[in-house]
Enzyme design. Structure first.
Site, PDB file in Angstrom:
ATOM      1  N   ASP A   1     -41.301 105.998  71.136  1.00 10.36           N
ATOM      2  CA  ASP A   1     -40.997 104.585  71.255  1.00 10.36           C
ATOM      3  C   ASP A   1     -39.476 104.462  71.114  1.00 10.36           C
ATOM      4  OD1 ASP A   1     -41.318 101.754  71.125  1.00 10.36           O
ATOM      5  OD2 ASP A   1     -41.044 101.918  68.963  1.00 10.36           O
TER       6      ASP A   1
ATOM      7  N   ASP B   1     -43.303 103.064  65.860  1.00 12.41           N
ATOM      8  CA  ASP B   1     -43.209 102.367  64.586  1.00 12.41           C
ATOM      9  C   ASP B   1     -43.743 100.939  64.602  1.00 12.41           C
ATOM     10  OD1 ASP B   1     -41.058 101.290  66.102  1.00 12.41           O
ATOM     11  OD2 ASP B   1     -40.334 100.451  64.219  1.00 12.41           O
TER      12      ASP B   1
END
Lengths: 747, 53
Positions: free
Chosen positions: A462, A640
Site C-alpha cells: 500500500d 495499514d
C-alpha cells in the site's frame, strides 16, 4: 539492570514514556455498558490496553488505576493486554478509569470476551494439566522400568519384577486415561467423519501398548511398554501445548476485531438526555451524538453540526473532508473537529464496518485452508505406519510366531513410528522464530503465518501509511521563523486536524491560545498576546490564493505578513532499501494505491517500484489480490489503512504496521512494531530459515525411522530400545530447533 | 526387598505432592501472563511488603 536501563529499554520498545494523552474512542469514554457485577459483590471491567510493553508500563497503569478512589484491584496482563479492574459498585466511575489509562498515553477500549475465547483459554490450561500429569507419570514409571532393565540378567526376582510392573500399570493407566484425552477425542471425532488424522495412530499406539502391557503384567510376562506409552503422550503434549500457545497469538487478532465491535454510542433520547448504549443495540432512526474522536458506529445522515471527518475507510486518503448537515456518514468514519448529531439509517450489522469484518473473516477462513507442513507430512505418514504395523503382524503370524508375539511386535512398530519428533519439529522451530521476530520488532500472530511467508513470490504494498509515514510532515520548517512556528503551535494544539497535529508535534508540548476556536473545514482562530491570529485555509485566513497546493496552511496574524506552511506525506526512510531487499530475494513487488496517479507514480519512483496501480477502491485491492492468488501466486500484502483490511485478509500472508488502523492490525498475520520497514526482510529471512529448519527436523525424524522401523519389524525392539530411541529423537529435534538461525545477509 | 513396600509409596507420595503443586500453579493462573512476570521484577514499589517507616 537498573531503573534507568528500564527507561531506555522502554523507549526502544516504543512504549509511550512521554505519557501524553491519547484520543479515546466513544466506547472508552463511556464504558459503563461493559461493567459486569460479579458474584463477589464487586463491579468488574475488562479493558484492552495497547502500547504497553515493559515493566514501567505495567507499573504506571496499575498504579494509576489503583490510585482512583474506590478501585479495589487493578491487574494488568502484559501478554494479552488485558486490564482487569474491580471496585465496589458505585464507588468509582468507570469513565474515569479509561480516562486515566488514556491520559497515561495508552490506547484503551472496553474488552468483551467472546464465549469462544474463554473456551480456548480453558483448553490451554487443560493441555498444560495433561502435560504435567503425563510428565509426572512418565518420570515415575521410568524409575521402575530402569530398575527392571537393570535387573534383567537375573539380579531381580520375578516377584519383584511383577510388582514393579503392577506399580507401573497403576500409574500409567489412570495417567494415560487423563492425559490422552486430547488425542482420543480428536481421533474419535475424525474417525466418525470417516477420516484418519495424526491422532488415530497415536491413540492406537497408546491403547495397544497399554493393552499389551497390561496383559503381560497379568500373565507375569517380561516386557511392558507402560513407560513408552506415557512418554509418547508427554512428548506429544509438549508439541500440542507449544502449538496452542502459538495459536494463542492469533486470539489477539480476534480480540482486536471484537473490541472494534464492542463500541458504544451516545444515543440522544427524546427528552434530550444522552445514554451510552452498545453499538449493536442501535436501530435505524436513533439519534446519535458523535464527539470529536468518535468513530461512527453505523451508517447515517448528519442532522446537525459541521465537522472535519476522516474518510480513510472509504477513500484510503488521509486528508479529512468537511461534512455538514444533510451529508451521509458511513460507519467507520472518524469525527475529528466538532460535535455532530447523526440519525442512524442502518443497524451495525448492516453497516460498512460489519461488512468489512465479514470480508476479513471470509479471507481468514480461506487462509485457514492452508495445510501446514506438519499436516502434509502426517497425511503421507499415517497410511504408511498403519500398513507397516499390519504387515508385520501378518508377517509374524505367517512365520508361525503366534498371535501373542505378533501383537507385541505390531505394538512395538506403532510405538517406534509414533510421530513424537514430527509433532515437536514444527512448533518448536516456530516458537523460536516467533520469539526472535518479536525481539526484532515483528509481532507474529499465527505460527503457520511463518510457513506461509516462506513461500511467497509476490509482494503487494500500500502507499499511504505503508511506504510513506501516512501523516503530513511540515517540509518548510527551515523557512519559517521560530516566532511564527510558536504562534501556529499555540493554535494547532487546540485542534485534532492532521495538519494541526503535524505543527503541534513538531513544536512539542507548550501553551495553547486561550480562546482558540476551530471552524470545521477552515481552521483555528485565537487570541495570542492580544492579537487575533488565524491558522487555516488561504481564503479563510485572508490570503489571496496563490497556488493550488491543497495541503498548505496559512498563518495570519493581524498586521503581519501571512506565513505559508507546506506539508508533505514523507516516504519512510528505509522504503527504497526494503524494496531493493525484496527484489534481491527474488520477489516481484507491486504497489496498490488508492491515491491519484501523480503522487502514486512519484512515490513508486522514489521507492524503486516498477509495477503500480492507482485510484483503487478497497474492492479493487481485493480483486487484485484475488486475481494474483488465482494465478497461483503466493502473495504477501503489506498495508495499514482500514480500507486495506479485507485485502490483507485475502492475501496468503499479510503484514500491517503498529500505526495502522485497528482492523488492519487485526486482519494481518504480522504487525511491524516500529516505524521501519526493514523488519519485513528480517521476517522473510527468518521464515525461510525456519522452514528450512522444520524440513531438516523432518529429515532427522525420517532418518530415525529408517533405522528404528526395521529393528521393530524384525522384533529386535525391547521396551528399553523403544524408550531410548523415542526420547533421543525428540531431544535431537528440539535441540536442532533451538539452535540459533544462521541468516545470510542480502542487503 | 521388603523395604520397597514402604519406599515406593513414600516416593510416589512425594512426587504426587510436586504434581499437586504444579496443578495449583496452573489453576491459580500463574502461567496466564508469561510476558509480564519477567518485567514485574524490575518494579521498585513493593506495595505488599511491610517496610517499617
Amino acid at each position: 539492570m537498573s531503573v534507568g536501563d528500564t527507561e531506555v529499554n522502554s523507549r526502544d520498545r516504543g512504549c509511550p514514556t512521554m505519557g501524553g494523552p491519547v484520543a479515546m474512542p466513544g466506547a472508552a469514554a463511556y464504558p459503563s455498558a461493559f461493567v459486569r457485577n460479579e458474584d463477589d459483590g464487586l463491579a468488574h471491567l475488562d479493558l484492552l490496553v495497547r502500547g504497553a510493553r515493559c515493566a514501567g508500563c505495567i507499573s504506571k497503569i496499575e498504579k494509576g488505576v489503583n490510585a482512583i478512589a474506590g478501585v479495589q484491584l487493578s491487574q494488568f496482563n502484559l501478554s494479552t493486554g488485558k486490564l482487569s479492574v474491580n471496585w465496589v459498585p458505585g464507588a468509582a466511575d468507570p469513565g474515569l478509569i479509561t480516562r486515566t489509562v488514556a491520559d497515561l498515553g495508552y490506547q484503551v477500549s472496553p474488552y468483551d470476551p467472546g464465549e469462544a475465547e474463554i473456551e480456548r483459554d480453558k483448553q490451554g490450561r487443560f493441555l498444560l494439566l495433561c502435560m504435567a500429569v503425563a510428565g509426572f507419570a512418565a518420570m515415575n514409571i521410568m524409575l521402575f522400568s530402569v530398575s527392571v532393565w537393570a535387573g534383567v540378567n537375573g539380579e531381580m526376582q520375578d516377584t519383584t519384577r511383577v510388582f514393579f510392573h503392577w506399580m507401573s500399570a497403576l500409574i500409567a493407566l489412570p495417567a494415560a486415561a487423563f492425559a490422552g484425552q486430547p488425542f482420543f477425542r480428536s481421533a474419535f471425532a475424525s474417525l466418525r467423519k470417516g477420516k484418519a488424522n495424526m491422532d488415530v495412530p497415536i491413540s492406537l499406539a497408546v491403547l495397544l501398548a497399554l493393552g499389551v502391557s497390561l496383559y503381560e503384567t497379568m500373565t507375569g510376562g517380561e516386557h511392558t511398554y507402560f513407560d513408552a506409552a506415557v512418554m509418547l503422550l508427554f512428548f506429544l503434549l509438549i508439541g500440542r501445548w507449544l502449538d496452542h500457545r502459538l495459536r494463542g497469538q492469533t486470539r489477539l487478532a480476534a480480540r482486536e476485531l471484537l473490541s472494534l465491535q464492542a463500541a458504544t454510542a451516545n444515543r440522544l433520547a427524546e427528552d434530550g438526555s444522552v445514554y451510552a448504549v452498545q453499538a449493536r443495540d442501535i436501530v435505524p432512526g436513533d439519534t446519535i451524538i458523535l464527539w470529536p474522536g468518535d468513530r461512527a458506529p453505523v451508517d447515517g445522515k448528519i442532522v446537525e453540526g459541521r465537522s472535519d471527518v476522516d474518510m480513510a475507510l472509504v477513500s484510503g486518503e488521509s486528508a479529512p473532508d468537511l461534512a455538514k448537515a444533510g451529508d451521509p456518514i458511513r460507519a467507520g468514519m472518524v469525527n475529528l473537529t466538532d460535535k455532530l448529531v447523526i440519525k442512524a439509517s442502518a443497524r451495525t450489522e448492516d453497516s460498512l464496518l460489519a461488512e468489512l469484518t465479514r470480508l476479513v473473516e471470509a479471507g481468514e477462513t480461506a487462509r485457514g485452508r492452508f495445510v501446514k507442513l506438519a499436516d502434509r507430512a502426517a497425511q503421507a505418514y499415517v497410511p504408511i505406519v498403519h500398513t507397516l504395523a499390519a504387515l508385520s503382524f501378518i508377517g509374524w503370524i505367517v512365520v508361525g510366531a503366534g498371535v501373542h508375539h505378533a501383537v507385541l511386535i505390531a505394538a512395538a512398530v506403532l510405538i517406534i513410528t509414533c510421530p513424537c519428533a514430527l509433532g515437536l519439529a514444527a512448533p518448536a522451530v516456530q516458537i523460536v522464530a516467533v520469539g526472535r521476530l518479536f525481539k526484532r520488532g515483528v509481532l507474529v500472530k499465527a505460527g503457520d503465518a511463518l510457513e506461509r511467508l516462506a513461500e511467497i513470490d509476490t509482494v503487494l504494498l500500500d502507499k499511504t501509511g505503508t511506504l510513506t509515514l501516512g501523516r503530513p510532515r511540515l517540509v518548510n520548517a527551515g523557512e519559517i521563523s521560530a516566532n511564527s512556528q510558536e504562534l501556529a503551535a499555540k493554535l494547532a494544539r487546540a485542534s485534532r486536524h492532521p495538519l494541526s497535529r503535524a505543527i503541534a508535534d513538531l513544536a512539542g508540548p507548550g501553551g495553547v491560545a486561550k480562546d482558540a476556536e476551530e471552524t470545521p473545514g477552515h481552521g483555528v482562530e485565537g487570541t495570542i498576546d492580544g492579537v487575533r491570529v488565524r491558522l487555516g485555509r488561504a481564503d479563510w485566513a485572508g490570503v489571496e490564493k496563490q497556488d493550488e497546493n491543497r495541503s498548505g496552511l496559512w498563518l495570519m496574524a493581524k498586521g503581519t505578513e501571512p506565513v505559508h506552511f507546506i506539508f508533505e506525506d514523507a516516504m519512510r526512510e528505509d522504503a527504497g532499501q526494503m524494496v531493493a531487499g525484496l527484489k534481491a530475494r527474488g520477489l516481484s513487488v507491486e504497489m496498490l494505491s488508492g491515491d491519484r496517479e501523480a503522487p502514486a507514480r512519484a512515490a513508486a519512483a522514489e521507492a524503486g517500484i516498477d509495477s503500480i496501480s492507482f485510484g483503487l477502491t478497497p474492492q479493487d485491492k481485493i480483486n487484485r489480490v484475488e486475481a494474483l492468488v488465482g494465478d497461483g501466486k503466493k502473495v504477501l500484502m503489506i498495508g495499514d489503512g482500514l480500507n486495506d483490511a479485507p485485502a490483507l485478509a485475502a492475501a496468503n500472508v499479510s503484514m500491517s504496521l503498529a500505526s495502522a488502523a485497528d482492523a488492519s492490525q487485526a486482519a494481518a498475520d504480522m504487525v511491524l512494531q516500529g516505524e521501519k520497514l526493514i523488519p519485513v526482510l528480517t521476517a522473510i529471512d527468518i521464515s525461510r530459515a525456519g522452514r528450512g529448519r522444520i524440513l531438516q527436523n523432518f529429515g532427522f525424524a525420517a532418518t530415525y525411522n529408517m533405522i528404528a522401523v526395521p529393528l521393530a519389524v524384525f522384533g529386535f525392539v525391547t521396551p528399553m530400545i523403544a524408550a531410548i530411541a523415542m526420547s533421543s529423537s525428540s531431544i535431537v529435534v528440539t535441540l536442532n530447533a533451538l539452535r540459533p538461525f544462521m541468516i545470510r545477509r542480502k542487503t | 526387598m521388603n523395604i520397597l513396600v514402604y519406599l515406593i509409596p513414600a516416593a510416589l507420595f512425594l512426587a504426587l505432592l510436586g504434581l499437586g503443586a504444579f496443578i495449583w500453579t496452573v489453576k491459580s493462573g500463574q502461567y496466564d501472563d508469561m510476558e509480564g512476570a519477567k518485567w514485574r521484577i524490575f518494579m521498585d514499589d513493593n506495595q505488599d511488603d511491610h517496610i517499617p517507616e
